[in-house]
Design a protein around this motif. Structure first.
Motif, mmCIF file in Angstrom:
data_model
loop_
_atom_site.group_PDB
_atom_site.id
_atom_site.type_symbol
_atom_site.label_atom_id
_atom_site.label_comp_id
_atom_site.label_asym_id
_atom_site.label_seq_id
_atom_site.Cartn_x
_atom_site.Cartn_y
_atom_site.Cartn_z
ATOM 1 N N ALA A 98 0.840 -1.207 0.000
ATOM 2 C CA ALA A 98 0.000 0.000 0.000
ATOM 3 C C ALA A 98 0.872 1.254 0.000
ATOM 4 N N GLY A 99 1.942 1.234 0.784
ATOM 5 C CA GLY A 99 2.840 2.379 0.836
ATOM 6 C C GLY A 99 3.552 2.614 -0.484
ATOM 7 N N LEU A 100 4.000 1.541 -1.110
ATOM 8 C CA LEU A 100 4.653 1.667 -2.415
ATOM 9 C C LEU A 100 3.683 2.213 -3.461
ATOM 10 N N ARG A 101 2.438 1.773 -3.387
ATOM 11 C CA ARG A 101 1.430 2.260 -4.339
ATOM 12 C C ARG A 101 1.228 3.767 -4.165
ATOM 13 N N GLN A 102 1.109 4.205 -2.906
ATOM 14 C CA GLN A 102 0.954 5.643 -2.641
ATOM 15 C C GLN A 102 2.183 6.420 -3.086
ATOM 16 N N ALA A 103 3.355 5.876 -2.795
ATOM 17 C CA ALA A 103 4.603 6.548 -3.155
ATOM 18 C C ALA A 103 4.740 6.684 -4.671
ATOM 19 N N ALA A 104 4.426 5.626 -5.400
ATOM 20 C CA ALA A 104 4.514 5.681 -6.860
ATOM 21 C C ALA A 104 3.525 6.690 -7.427
ATOM 22 N N GLU A 105 2.327 6.726 -6.901
ATOM 23 C CA GLU A 105 1.335 7.709 -7.354
ATOM 24 C C GLU A 105 1.792 9.131 -7.029
ATOM 25 N N HIS A 106 2.434 9.296 -5.889
ATOM 26 C CA HIS A 106 2.956 10.612 -5.512
ATOM 27 C C HIS A 106 4.020 11.071 -6.512
ATOM 28 N N ILE A 107 4.957 10.191 -6.849
ATOM 29 C CA ILE A 107 6.004 10.517 -7.810
ATOM 30 C C ILE A 107 5.403 10.790 -9.188
ATOM 31 N N LEU A 108 4.414 10.000 -9.574
ATOM 32 C CA LEU A 108 3.751 10.223 -10.859
ATOM 33 C C LEU A 108 3.127 11.620 -10.895
ATOM 34 N N GLY A 109 2.445 11.978 -9.836
ATOM 35 C CA GLY A 109 1.823 13.308 -9.777
ATOM 36 C C GLY A 109 2.844 14.428 -9.847
ATOM 37 N N ALA A 110 3.940 14.267 -9.112
ATOM 38 C CA ALA A 110 4.990 15.292 -9.128
ATOM 39 C C ALA A 110 5.654 15.375 -10.493
ATOM 40 N N SER A 111 5.866 14.242 -11.136
ATOM 41 C CA SER A 111 6.515 14.260 -12.448
ATOM 42 C C SER A 111 5.590 14.836 -13.511
ATOM 43 N N ARG A 112 4.306 14.645 -13.360
ATOM 44 C CA ARG A 112 3.362 15.208 -14.339
ATOM 45 C C ARG A 112 3.365 16.737 -14.309
ATOM 46 N N GLN A 113 3.805 17.323 -13.215
ATOM 47 C CA GLN A 113 3.902 18.776 -13.131
ATOM 48 C C GLN A 113 5.091 19.312 -13.937
ATOM 49 N N LEU A 114 6.060 18.434 -14.237
ATOM 50 C CA LEU A 114 7.270 18.842 -14.944
ATOM 51 C C LEU A 114 7.356 18.337 -16.380
ATOM 52 N N VAL A 115 6.604 17.309 -16.711
ATOM 53 C CA VAL A 115 6.737 16.657 -18.015
ATOM 54 C C VAL A 115 6.482 17.668 -19.142
ATOM 55 N N PRO A 116 7.339 17.668 -20.176
ATOM 56 C CA PRO A 116 7.118 18.578 -21.309
ATOM 57 C C PRO A 116 5.710 18.402 -21.877
ATOM 58 N N LEU A 117 5.103 19.517 -22.216
ATOM 59 C CA LEU A 117 3.700 19.489 -22.595
ATOM 60 C C LEU A 117 3.494 20.192 -23.932
ATOM 61 N N GLU A 118 3.074 19.455 -24.915
ATOM 62 C CA GLU A 118 2.651 20.028 -26.187
ATOM 63 C C GLU A 118 1.169 19.704 -26.366
ATOM 64 N N GLU A 119 0.870 18.429 -26.554
ATOM 65 C CA GLU A 119 -0.511 17.987 -26.722
ATOM 66 C C GLU A 119 -1.014 17.207 -25.506
ATOM 67 N N GLY A 120 -0.123 16.878 -24.577
ATOM 68 C CA GLY A 120 -0.508 16.127 -23.387
ATOM 69 C C GLY A 120 -0.361 14.625 -23.533
ATOM 70 N N THR A 121 0.093 14.149 -24.694
ATOM 71 C CA THR A 121 0.230 12.711 -24.920
ATOM 72 C C THR A 121 1.236 12.089 -23.967
ATOM 73 N N LEU A 122 2.379 12.731 -23.814
ATOM 74 C CA LEU A 122 3.405 12.207 -22.915
ATOM 75 C C LEU A 122 2.894 12.181 -21.480
ATOM 76 N N GLU A 123 2.268 13.239 -21.053
ATOM 77 C CA GLU A 123 1.733 13.302 -19.681
ATOM 78 C C GLU A 123 0.695 12.205 -19.439
#
Length: 116
Positions: A24-49
């Motif tokens: 459960a902790g790993l699942r929360q941690a991975a989702e947390h990292i995903l959310g933080a990385s989505r704030q930085l991911v290059p954005l043109e059309e949103g496909t990568l995000e």
């Protein structure tokens, strides 16, 4: 005067609870990292995000965050490319470093919760 103490050992139960807390902790941690990385991911059309996913291997107790486009790795590694404000290369590596303590706290909290 003799004292007696009785101890009931529930090792397998404790181990199972600890494992489920770690998952459960790993699942929360991975989702947390995903959310933080989505704030930085290059954005043109949103496909990568949108291609970002968090996953957990319950047997190995490992978590992963990945992006699945043909250009995801190049976008991550190419430091010379220009991005919109707030977006950058190393969009996954940076949160993995900056959020390290938060990730550890999330996993530890879930393990503690599972044992209480």
């Amino acid at each position: 005067m003799a004292m007696r103490t009785r101890l009931d050992w529930n090792g397998p139960t404790v181990t199972a609870r600890q494992h489920s807390g770690a998952v459960a902790g790993l699942r929360q941690a991975a989702e947390h990292i995903l959310g933080a990385s989505r704030q930085l991911v290059p954005l043109e059309e949103g496909t990568l995000e949108r291609s970002g996913v968090a996953s957990v291997d319950e047997n190995d107790l490992t978590a992963a965050v990945s992006y699945d486009t043909v250009y995801a790795v190049r976008q991550h590694e190419e430091l010379t490319w220009k991005h919109d404000a707030g977006r950058s290369a190393k969009y996954l590596e940076r949160p993995m470093t900056s959020e390290r303590d938060t990730v550890a706290d999330l996993v530890a909290a879930e393990i503690r919760r599972s044992l209480s």
